[in-house]
Write a protein that holds these residues in place. Structure first.
Motif, PDB file in Angstrom:
ATOM      1  N   MET A 122      13.132 -42.365   2.388  1.00  0.00           N
ATOM      2  CA  MET A 122      13.731 -42.829   3.628  1.00  0.00           C
ATOM      3  C   MET A 122      14.710 -43.961   3.307  1.00  0.00           C
ATOM      4  O   MET A 122      14.510 -44.705   2.348  1.00  0.00           O
ATOM      5  CB  MET A 122      12.659 -43.346   4.579  1.00  0.00           C
ATOM      6  N   ILE A 123      15.712 -44.050   4.142  1.00  0.00           N
ATOM      7  CA  ILE A 123      16.716 -45.115   4.011  1.00  0.00           C
ATOM      8  C   ILE A 123      16.774 -45.877   5.323  1.00  0.00           C
ATOM      9  O   ILE A 123      16.910 -45.280   6.401  1.00  0.00           O
ATOM     10  CB  ILE A 123      18.096 -44.549   3.655  1.00  0.00           C
ATOM     11  N   ARG A 124      16.637 -47.182   5.217  1.00  0.00           N
ATOM     12  CA  ARG A 124      16.793 -48.070   6.366  1.00  0.00           C
ATOM     13  C   ARG A 124      18.278 -48.388   6.502  1.00  0.00           C
ATOM     14  O   ARG A 124      18.931 -48.727   5.515  1.00  0.00           O
ATOM     15  CB  ARG A 124      15.993 -49.349   6.149  1.00  0.00           C
ATOM     16  N   HIS A 125      18.803 -48.288   7.714  1.00  0.00           N
ATOM     17  CA  HIS A 125      20.198 -48.622   8.017  1.00  0.00           C
ATOM     18  C   HIS A 125      20.177 -49.763   9.029  1.00  0.00           C
ATOM     19  O   HIS A 125      19.755 -49.581  10.169  1.00  0.00           O
ATOM     20  CB  HIS A 125      20.912 -47.398   8.584  1.00  0.00           C
ATOM     21  N   LEU A 126      20.577 -50.956   8.574  1.00  0.00           N
ATOM     22  CA  LEU A 126      20.615 -52.147   9.426  1.00  0.00           C
ATOM     23  C   LEU A 126      22.055 -52.552   9.675  1.00  0.00           C
ATOM     24  O   LEU A 126      22.874 -52.556   8.753  1.00  0.00           O
ATOM     25  CB  LEU A 126      19.903 -53.315   8.746  1.00  0.00           C
ATOM     26  N   VAL A 127      22.348 -52.913  10.916  1.00  0.00           N
ATOM     27  CA  VAL A 127      23.686 -53.373  11.272  1.00  0.00           C
ATOM     28  C   VAL A 127      23.545 -54.590  12.169  1.00  0.00           C
ATOM     29  O   VAL A 127      22.769 -54.572  13.131  1.00  0.00           O
ATOM     30  CB  VAL A 127      24.499 -52.285  12.013  1.00  0.00           C
ATOM     31  N   LEU A 128      24.277 -55.653  11.843  1.00  0.00           N
ATOM     32  CA  LEU A 128      24.314 -56.858  12.665  1.00  0.00           C
ATOM     33  C   LEU A 128      25.740 -57.056  13.159  1.00  0.00           C
ATOM     34  O   LEU A 128      26.679 -57.082  12.359  1.00  0.00           O
ATOM     35  CB  LEU A 128      23.874 -58.073  11.859  1.00  0.00           C
ATOM     36  N   PHE A 129      25.889 -57.205  14.464  1.00  0.00           N
ATOM     37  CA  PHE A 129      27.199 -57.332  15.098  1.00  0.00           C
ATOM     38  C   PHE A 129      27.416 -58.747  15.599  1.00  0.00           C
ATOM     39  O   PHE A 129      26.499 -59.360  16.155  1.00  0.00           O
ATOM     40  CB  PHE A 129      27.297 -56.396  16.305  1.00  0.00           C
ATOM     41  N   ARG A 130      28.638 -59.228  15.450  1.00  0.00           N
ATOM     42  CA  ARG A 130      29.048 -60.513  16.014  1.00  0.00           C
ATOM     43  C   ARG A 130      30.228 -60.257  16.940  1.00  0.00           C
ATOM     44  O   ARG A 130      31.249 -59.699  16.518  1.00  0.00           O
ATOM     45  CB  ARG A 130      29.433 -61.497  14.917  1.00  0.00           C
ATOM     46  N   LEU A 131      30.070 -60.669  18.194  1.00  0.00           N
ATOM     47  CA  LEU A 131      31.167 -60.525  19.147  1.00  0.00           C
ATOM     48  C   LEU A 131      32.326 -61.425  18.733  1.00  0.00           C
ATOM     49  O   LEU A 131      32.116 -62.539  18.240  1.00  0.00           O
ATOM     50  CB  LEU A 131      30.704 -60.895  20.557  1.00  0.00           C
ATOM     51  N   ALA A 133      22.158 -44.963  23.302  1.00  0.00           N
ATOM     52  CA  ALA A 133      22.004 -43.517  23.491  1.00  0.00           C
ATOM     53  C   ALA A 133      21.930 -42.737  22.178  1.00  0.00           C
ATOM     54  O   ALA A 133      21.464 -41.600  22.168  1.00  0.00           O
ATOM     55  CB  ALA A 133      23.160 -42.991  24.341  1.00  0.00           C
ATOM     56  N   LEU A 134      22.387 -43.325  21.076  1.00  0.00           N
ATOM     57  CA  LEU A 134      22.456 -42.586  19.814  1.00  0.00           C
ATOM     58  C   LEU A 134      21.101 -42.068  19.351  1.00  0.00           C
ATOM     59  O   LEU A 134      21.019 -41.002  18.744  1.00  0.00           O
ATOM     60  CB  LEU A 134      23.075 -43.439  18.705  1.00  0.00           C
ATOM     61  N   GLY A 135      20.040 -42.802  19.617  1.00  0.00           N
ATOM     62  CA  GLY A 135      18.718 -42.399  19.160  1.00  0.00           C
ATOM     63  C   GLY A 135      18.312 -41.021  19.652  1.00  0.00           C
ATOM     64  O   GLY A 135      17.595 -40.302  18.967  1.00  0.00           O
ATOM     65  N   GLY A 136      18.800 -40.629  20.812  1.00  0.00           N
ATOM     66  CA  GLY A 136      18.485 -39.317  21.351  1.00  0.00           C
ATOM     67  C   GLY A 136      19.545 -38.267  21.111  1.00  0.00           C
ATOM     68  O   GLY A 136      19.392 -37.124  21.535  1.00  0.00           O
ATOM     69  N   GLN A 137      20.622 -38.650  20.443  1.00  0.00           N
ATOM     70  CA  GLN A 137      21.754 -37.744  20.254  1.00  0.00           C
ATOM     71  C   GLN A 137      21.917 -37.223  18.832  1.00  0.00           C
ATOM     72  O   GLN A 137      22.561 -36.207  18.628  1.00  0.00           O
ATOM     73  CB  GLN A 137      23.063 -38.437  20.662  1.00  0.00           C
ATOM     74  N   ILE A 138      21.385 -37.945  17.870  1.00  0.00           N
ATOM     75  CA  ILE A 138      21.647 -37.614  16.470  1.00  0.00           C
ATOM     76  C   ILE A 138      20.337 -37.249  15.787  1.00  0.00           C
ATOM     77  O   ILE A 138      19.462 -38.095  15.590  1.00  0.00           O
ATOM     78  CB  ILE A 138      22.354 -38.779  15.745  1.00  0.00           C
ATOM     79  N   GLU A 139      20.200 -35.986  15.434  1.00  0.00           N
ATOM     80  CA  GLU A 139      18.918 -35.489  14.923  1.00  0.00           C
ATOM     81  C   GLU A 139      18.529 -36.090  13.579  1.00  0.00           C
ATOM     82  O   GLU A 139      17.351 -36.111  13.232  1.00  0.00           O
ATOM     83  CB  GLU A 139      18.904 -33.970  14.843  1.00  0.00           C
ATOM     84  N   GLU A 140      19.470 -36.589  12.802  1.00  0.00           N
ATOM     85  CA  GLU A 140      19.147 -37.182  11.499  1.00  0.00           C
ATOM     86  C   GLU A 140      18.341 -38.476  11.632  1.00  0.00           C
ATOM     87  O   GLU A 140      17.671 -38.890  10.684  1.00  0.00           O
ATOM     88  CB  GLU A 140      20.431 -37.480  10.706  1.00  0.00           C
ATOM     89  N   ASP A 153      22.118 -38.108   2.173  1.00  0.00           N
ATOM     90  CA  ASP A 153      22.854 -37.041   2.855  1.00  0.00           C
ATOM     91  C   ASP A 153      22.715 -37.172   4.369  1.00  0.00           C
ATOM     92  O   ASP A 153      23.689 -37.007   5.111  1.00  0.00           O
ATOM     93  CB  ASP A 153      22.372 -35.663   2.403  1.00  0.00           C
ATOM     94  N   ALA A 154      21.518 -37.479   4.842  1.00  0.00           N
ATOM     95  CA  ALA A 154      21.303 -37.674   6.277  1.00  0.00           C
ATOM     96  C   ALA A 154      22.066 -38.892   6.771  1.00  0.00           C
ATOM     97  O   ALA A 154      22.619 -38.877   7.875  1.00  0.00           O
ATOM     98  CB  ALA A 154      19.816 -37.814   6.568  1.00  0.00           C
ATOM     99  N   LEU A 155      22.120 -39.946   5.963  1.00  0.00           N
ATOM    100  CA  LEU A 155      22.889 -41.131   6.340  1.00  0.00           C
ATOM    101  C   LEU A 155      24.359 -40.776   6.495  1.00  0.00           C
ATOM    102  O   LEU A 155      25.009 -41.177   7.465  1.00  0.00           O
ATOM    103  CB  LEU A 155      22.713 -42.238   5.300  1.00  0.00           C
ATOM    104  N   LYS A 156      24.873 -40.007   5.574  1.00  0.00           N
ATOM    105  CA  LYS A 156      26.279 -39.584   5.636  1.00  0.00           C
ATOM    106  C   LYS A 156      26.539 -38.772   6.906  1.00  0.00           C
ATOM    107  O   LYS A 156      27.531 -38.998   7.609  1.00  0.00           O
ATOM    108  CB  LYS A 156      26.632 -38.778   4.393  1.00  0.00           C
ATOM    109  N   ARG A 157      25.637 -37.842   7.223  1.00  0.00           N
ATOM    110  CA  ARG A 157      25.813 -37.036   8.437  1.00  0.00           C
ATOM    111  C   ARG A 157      25.749 -37.906   9.690  1.00  0.00           C
ATOM    112  O   ARG A 157      26.517 -37.708  10.633  1.00  0.00           O
ATOM    113  CB  ARG A 157      24.767 -35.929   8.498  1.00  0.00           C
ATOM    114  N   TYR A 158      24.834 -38.866   9.694  1.00  0.00           N
ATOM    115  CA  TYR A 158      24.746 -39.801  10.822  1.00  0.00           C
ATOM    116  C   TYR A 158      26.043 -40.586  10.974  1.00  0.00           C
ATOM    117  O   TYR A 158      26.600 -40.677  12.068  1.00  0.00           O
ATOM    118  CB  TYR A 158      23.563 -40.762  10.625  1.00  0.00           C
ATOM    119  N   LEU A 159      26.530 -41.152   9.883  1.00  0.00           N
ATOM    120  CA  LEU A 159      27.748 -41.964   9.945  1.00  0.00           C
ATOM    121  C   LEU A 159      28.960 -41.162  10.406  1.00  0.00           C
ATOM    122  O   LEU A 159      29.839 -41.701  11.072  1.00  0.00           O
ATOM    123  CB  LEU A 159      28.018 -42.601   8.577  1.00  0.00           C
TER     124      LEU A 159
END
Length: 97
Positions: free
Chosen positions: A1-10, A30-37, A66-72
């Motif tokens: 498994m790969i953890r994908h973390l993102v931190l945003f600054r306005l 909404a992405l959690g329900g839209q992207i099967e990966e 590979d799943a990370l790439k498809r998600y991105l």
């Protein structure tokens, strides 16, 4: 498994109630329900007021690189990124766990 973390600054002068920001946050929620990966998905606003804190975070997981790439590359992800690009910057970390 790969953890994908993102931190945003306005960006300077941009507030959470800006309509663009509200729409961007909804697009990412909404992405959690839209992207099967995605095997795990959560996101939300930071509650800390420390000066070094970021504003919004995504914590997610996928099976492998590979799943990370498809998600991105997924159109829904790309649409959300395009929205956030207008009003924020971000940092990421992708690591196996």
């Amino acid at each position: 498994m790969i953890r994908h973390l993102v931190l945003f600054r306005l960006d300077e002068g941009v507030e959470r109630d800006d309509p663009r920001v509200v729409a961007g946050a909804e697009a990412f929620r909404a992405l959690g329900g839209q992207i099967e990966e995605l095997r795990f998905w959560e996101c939300g606003w930071n509650v800390s007021d420390r000066p070094i804190a970021y504003d919004f975070a995504i914590n997610s997981a996928v099976e492998d690189e590979d799943a990370l790439k498809r998600y991105l590359e997924h159109p829904a992800h790309q649409a959300g990124v395009a929205m956030w690009r207008e009003f924020a910057t971000w940092v990421i970390a992708d690591y196996p766990f």
